[in-house]
Enzyme design. Structure first.
Site, PDB file in Angstrom:
ATOM      1  N   ASP A 124      37.156  40.624  30.524  1.00  0.00           N
ATOM      2  CA  ASP A 124      38.803  40.341  29.913  1.00  0.00           C
ATOM      3  C   ASP A 124      38.622  39.653  28.384  1.00  0.00           C
ATOM      4  O   ASP A 124      37.897  38.584  28.480  1.00  0.00           O
ATOM      5  CB  ASP A 124      39.561  39.609  30.809  1.00  0.00           C
ATOM      6  CG  ASP A 124      39.618  40.218  32.233  1.00  0.00           C
ATOM      7  OD1 ASP A 124      39.669  41.533  32.085  1.00  0.00           O
ATOM      8  OD2 ASP A 124      39.863  39.714  33.190  1.00  0.00           O
ATOM      9  N   GLU A 137      26.344  42.095  38.017  1.00  0.00           N
ATOM     10  CA  GLU A 137      27.313  42.364  37.377  1.00  0.00           C
ATOM     11  C   GLU A 137      28.429  41.637  37.677  1.00  0.00           C
ATOM     12  O   GLU A 137      29.022  41.426  38.769  1.00  0.00           O
ATOM     13  CB  GLU A 137      27.940  43.990  37.362  1.00  0.00           C
ATOM     14  CG  GLU A 137      28.768  44.170  36.111  1.00  0.00           C
ATOM     15  CD  GLU A 137      29.445  45.664  36.372  1.00  0.00           C
ATOM     16  OE1 GLU A 137      29.335  46.225  37.175  1.00  0.00           O
ATOM     17  OE2 GLU A 137      30.372  45.988  35.518  1.00  0.00           O
ATOM     18  N   THR A 180      30.725  52.718  32.517  1.00  0.00           N
ATOM     19  CA  THR A 180      31.462  51.714  33.415  1.00  0.00           C
ATOM     20  C   THR A 180      32.926  52.599  33.355  1.00  0.00           C
ATOM     21  O   THR A 180      33.056  53.381  32.707  1.00  0.00           O
ATOM     22  CB  THR A 180      32.022  50.426  32.871  1.00  0.00           C
ATOM     23  OG1 THR A 180      32.837  50.247  31.924  1.00  0.00           O
ATOM     24  CG2 THR A 180      30.506  49.667  32.429  1.00  0.00           C
TER      25      THR A 180
HETATM   26  N1  SAM Z   1      33.272  46.049  34.519  1.00  0.00           N
HETATM   27  C1  SAM Z   1      34.522  46.960  34.873  1.00  0.00           C
HETATM   28  C2  SAM Z   1      34.392  47.939  33.791  1.00  0.00           C
HETATM   29  O1  SAM Z   1      33.756  48.213  32.835  1.00  0.00           O
HETATM   30  O2  SAM Z   1      35.107  49.200  34.013  1.00  0.00           O
HETATM   31  C3  SAM Z   1      35.643  46.311  35.029  1.00  0.00           C
HETATM   32  C4  SAM Z   1      36.309  45.712  33.686  1.00  0.00           C
HETATM   33  S1  SAM Z   1      37.815  44.939  33.886  1.00  0.00           S
HETATM   34  C5  SAM Z   1      38.573  44.907  32.291  1.00  0.00           C
HETATM   35  C6  SAM Z   1      37.422  43.319  34.092  1.00  0.00           C
HETATM   36  C7  SAM Z   1      37.103  43.060  35.486  1.00  0.00           C
HETATM   37  O3  SAM Z   1      36.629  41.564  35.643  1.00  0.00           O
HETATM   38  C8  SAM Z   1      38.460  42.758  36.407  1.00  0.00           C
HETATM   39  O4  SAM Z   1      37.849  43.675  37.466  1.00  0.00           O
HETATM   40  C9  SAM Z   1      38.465  41.347  36.505  1.00  0.00           C
HETATM   41  O5  SAM Z   1      39.062  41.169  37.858  1.00  0.00           O
HETATM   42  C10 SAM Z   1      37.004  41.040  36.565  1.00  0.00           C
HETATM   43  N2  SAM Z   1      36.962  39.381  36.142  1.00  0.00           N
HETATM   44  C11 SAM Z   1      37.478  38.850  35.299  1.00  0.00           C
HETATM   45  N3  SAM Z   1      37.255  37.525  35.191  1.00  0.00           N
HETATM   46  C12 SAM Z   1      36.322  37.336  36.267  1.00  0.00           C
HETATM   47  C13 SAM Z   1      35.692  36.050  36.659  1.00  0.00           C
HETATM   48  N4  SAM Z   1      35.898  34.870  36.142  1.00  0.00           N
HETATM   49  N5  SAM Z   1      34.784  36.214  37.737  1.00  0.00           N
HETATM   50  C14 SAM Z   1      34.871  37.548  38.399  1.00  0.00           C
HETATM   51  N6  SAM Z   1      35.357  38.408  37.855  1.00  0.00           N
HETATM   52  C15 SAM Z   1      36.227  38.410  36.950  1.00  0.00           C
END
Ligand code: SAM
Length: 215
Positions: A119, A43, A193
């Site tokens: 994001d 993931e 999630t």
């Molecule tokens: N997947 C989880 C959920 O659905 O509850 C978290 C969603 S949250 C909006 C997006 C997550 O992706 C954040 O924790 C952010 O730090 C991580 N993230 C964003 N861009 C990323 C990247 N390029 N590499 C790794 N993690 C990333």
């Protein structure tokens, strides 16, 4: 996701047995690392890890790697692991930016990629930062096995519509999609999630697509 500095998070992550500290050294050797030939699913942007940890609990014959960019978020998954009576041995975490993923996984080493509530980066000038952009899809192409799939869920309709275009443009096939996951045939076996749980409680519909390189 609101990010704040959490005191001691870096130190705790650096000492955690659940975090792979030098993931690049495992490139092409993840099966050896897990000690079996079970499929490896990742993931990207796992947040606090609810989704991937539940999957790991449900599917002991599958290996999972949760990737998260920020220590302040990853630390929450580690806390969950520590609270478990029997910590899971089929899941490990990596703190890294998805951009570096080909340094960590070898060609075809990954069986499935989950992108959950990534994001949205709504501004056009930030489009390349979206995890379903033409910057990231070729990266997934390198590490995903031939018949591997990407599963993508989001509440963000603009990001979803964008992805329904960007994915085929990059040479992939969208095998299935819905704008209302929880009221669709794709709902069967759905694991929520953290973000999904929140959006659902607000009555927001959830979008999902599954993509592969089938022609
Ligand atoms: N997947 C989880 C959920 O659905 O509850 C978290 C969603 S949250 C909006 C997006 C997550 O992706 C954040 O924790 C952010 O730090 C991580 N993230 C964003 N861009 C990323 C990247 N390029 N590499 C790794 N993690 C990333």
């Amino acid at each position: 996701m609101r990010l704040r500095h959490i005191k001691g998070a870096e130190e705790e992550i650096a000492e955690s047995p659940y975090v792979v500290q030098d993931p690049q050294s495992l490139k092409g050797r993840w099966h050896e690392f897990f000690g079996n030939d079970n499929p490896i699913r990742i993931e990207v942007g796992m947040g606090k890890g609810k989704f991937i940890m539940e999957l790991a609990q449900m599917n002991p014959d599958i290996n999972y790697v949760g990737i998260e960019k920020y220590s302040s978020v990853l630390i929450r998954a580690l806390e969950k692991m520590s609270e478990m009576e029997t910590p899971l041995d089929n899941i490990r975490f990596v703190r890294m930016d998805a951009e570096a993923i080909t340094k960590v996984f070898g060609a075809g080493e990954v069986d499935r990629i989950y992108l959950n509530f990534s994001d949205p980066w709504p501004k056009d000038r930030h489009a390349k930062r979206r995890l379903t952009s033409d910057r990231f899809l070729p990266i997934y192409d390198q590490i995903l096995k031939k018949d591997g799939i990407i599963e993508f869920k989001t509440d963000n309709q603009d990001l979803f519509r964008y992805s329904l275009e960007s994915i085929p443009e990059a040479g992939w096939t969208v095998d299935a999609h819905t704008f209302d996951l929880h009221n669709s045939e794709m709902a069967e076996g759905n694991v929520m999630t953290e973000y999904e749980t929140k959006f659902c409680s607000e009555g927001k519909p959830i979008c999902k697509l599954v993509a592969s390189r089938k022609k």
